[in-house]
Design an enzyme around this catalytic site. Sequence first.
Site, PDB file in Angstrom:
ATOM      1  N   THR A  29      50.215  14.969  15.871  1.00  0.00           N
ATOM      2  CA  THR A  29      51.335  14.338  16.579  1.00  0.00           C
ATOM      3  C   THR A  29      50.867  13.404  17.683  1.00  0.00           C
ATOM      4  OG1 THR A  29      51.542  16.132  18.187  1.00  0.00           O
ATOM      5  CG2 THR A  29      52.764  16.366  16.120  1.00  0.00           C
ATOM      6  N   ASP A  30      51.811  12.585  18.136  1.00  0.00           N
ATOM      7  CA  ASP A  30      51.557  11.751  19.315  1.00  0.00           C
ATOM      8  C   ASP A  30      52.023  12.514  20.555  1.00  0.00           C
ATOM      9  OD1 ASP A  30      54.348  11.501  19.421  1.00  0.00           O
ATOM     10  OD2 ASP A  30      54.345   9.479  18.587  1.00  0.00           O
ATOM     11  N   PHE A  31      52.067  11.878  21.676  1.00  0.00           N
ATOM     12  CA  PHE A  31      52.420  12.553  22.929  1.00  0.00           C
ATOM     13  C   PHE A  31      53.829  13.141  22.930  1.00  0.00           C
ATOM     14  CE2 PHE A  31      53.944   8.276  23.380  1.00  0.00           C
ATOM     15  CZ  PHE A  31      55.123   8.393  24.091  1.00  0.00           C
ATOM     16  N   SER A  32      54.699  12.662  22.022  1.00  0.00           N
ATOM     17  CA  SER A  32      56.077  13.130  22.004  1.00  0.00           C
ATOM     18  C   SER A  32      56.310  14.303  21.052  1.00  0.00           C
ATOM     19  CB  SER A  32      57.013  11.977  21.619  1.00  0.00           C
ATOM     20  OG  SER A  32      56.785  11.600  20.272  1.00  0.00           O
TER      21      SER A  32
END
Length: 158
Positions: A29-32
């Site tokens: 995943t990304d930061f979100s």
Amino acid sequence: MSDRSWPDLAGRIEGRTHILPVRVYYEDTDFSGIVYHANYLRFAERGRSDFLRLAGVNHTELFEGDDPLAFAIHRMEIDFLKPARIDDELEVHTIYRRASGARLEAGQKILRRAGGTLDEIWRATVLAACLDSKGRPRRLPEKARIALAPFVEPSSSP
């Protein structure tokens, strides 16, 4: 440890469709907390590779043969339909539509499993080419064509 300790490690083939379960981890995943777009390509690659492996087409054998061969992606058409998130349970569904000449064409979907239902979140059409060690197209080896024949759509068999 027996060979049956991880029965779904490479997924399974049902009819002409290969199904590979994938769980979304933090690293995907990304930061979100949403799956980073390039990781869908990684999930799809695993699906195509494991399908070939289960069908009897081994990447290592192809590359270590007298005439080394490998697959390279020529073209992809991708639709991102809905985001996947951390901890989601996904299934990568792969169908090989065509295996002729030096080309393989696959259709792939990634579905999210939630509450007993599957929801399509990503889809792609993938064209791959069989290449020699100098990057030139080569016909699929006969052994690979025979192994894939039961899974390729009947109207497009070589």
